[in-house]
Design an enzyme around this catalytic site. Sequence first.
Site, PDB file in Angstrom:
ATOM      1  N   LEU A 111     -32.049 -11.854  13.987  1.00 24.95           N
ATOM      2  CA  LEU A 111     -31.632 -12.869  14.944  1.00 24.95           C
ATOM      3  C   LEU A 111     -32.908 -13.406  15.576  1.00 24.95           C
ATOM      4  O   LEU A 111     -33.805 -12.634  15.927  1.00 24.95           O
ATOM      5  CB  LEU A 111     -30.731 -12.270  16.034  1.00 24.95           C
ATOM      6  CG  LEU A 111     -29.340 -11.799  15.614  1.00 24.95           C
ATOM      7  CD1 LEU A 111     -28.649 -11.121  16.796  1.00 24.95           C
ATOM      8  CD2 LEU A 111     -28.496 -12.952  15.102  1.00 24.95           C
ATOM      9  N   ASP A 112     -33.008 -14.730  15.737  1.00 22.41           N
ATOM     10  CA  ASP A 112     -34.224 -15.257  16.338  1.00 22.41           C
ATOM     11  C   ASP A 112     -34.315 -14.819  17.800  1.00 22.41           C
ATOM     12  O   ASP A 112     -33.333 -14.380  18.402  1.00 22.41           O
ATOM     13  CB  ASP A 112     -34.314 -16.776  16.178  1.00 22.41           C
ATOM     14  CG  ASP A 112     -33.230 -17.517  16.931  1.00 22.41           C
ATOM     15  OD1 ASP A 112     -33.224 -17.456  18.177  1.00 22.41           O
ATOM     16  OD2 ASP A 112     -32.400 -18.176  16.286  1.00 22.41           O
ATOM     17  N   ALA A 113     -35.495 -14.935  18.374  1.00 21.14           N
ATOM     18  CA  ALA A 113     -35.749 -14.407  19.712  1.00 21.14           C
ATOM     19  C   ALA A 113     -34.837 -15.019  20.765  1.00 21.14           C
ATOM     20  O   ALA A 113     -34.480 -14.352  21.746  1.00 21.14           O
ATOM     21  CB  ALA A 113     -37.212 -14.623  20.086  1.00 21.14           C
TER      22      ALA A 113
END
Length: 256
Positions: A111-113
């Site tokens: 999952l992106d930040a």
Amino acid sequence: MPDELSTDGVRLQKVLAAAGVASRRVAEDMIAAGRVRVNGRVVTEPGSRVDPAADHVAVDGEAVQIDPTRRYVMLNKPTGIVSTLKDEHGRPDLTRWTSQFEERLFNVGRLDADTSGLLLLTNDGDVANVLAHPSFGVTKTYVARVAGKVLPKTLARLTDGLELEDGPIAADRARILPGGSSADATLVEVVLHSGRNRIVRRMFDEVGHPVQELVRRRFGPLALGDLKVGATRDLTSAELGAVLTLARRGPARPAR
């Protein structure tokens, strides 16, 4: 792997009891009733032996993890955390959670930040590879708060398909959540099986509704439920069975 049952290993009813399926006596009855498969083959002899580290066991068609060294943990990842065990830029990463376990866990997919939500941590490389592989088509469900009022025709664009710089993409389903629409922002649930980088954000950018907040609520058969942000828990036996059954689809392994 030979077709005949091995004389080595652990008795089948013992590993089923250790896995929490049933007591040894009940497990013997289940085996005798033909409800247990080992590597795709029905086994009816309770004295049969299996290798917990190598053999695949299923009861009533549902996979069972008989290897006690495997661990499966659900994390509700907060925003601001990168999905890696060591970030070259020194940003906060997943080690604050993986370091809590004796097993050496790693994340399944990313999952992106800026995205929070469900992330699976495990030390089962086979399961991780299957669940994260794009060709396997594991669906993910996201809830996005996006800018502006989303109209039905915009949802249709998402499901009919968009052309992005790295190729076409279409959501499996998209809907406005009840009470989630206003003049300034809309809550949209999107289901898709693509794992391409920042795909949900790029899809909404393409239709003119930039994402303000994004949460992954489901990953395959797993649901985030009421797990608090930053919290972890082991998968339930039912969740684990569903994950393993999904991961083990394909050509059956030969029986021992």
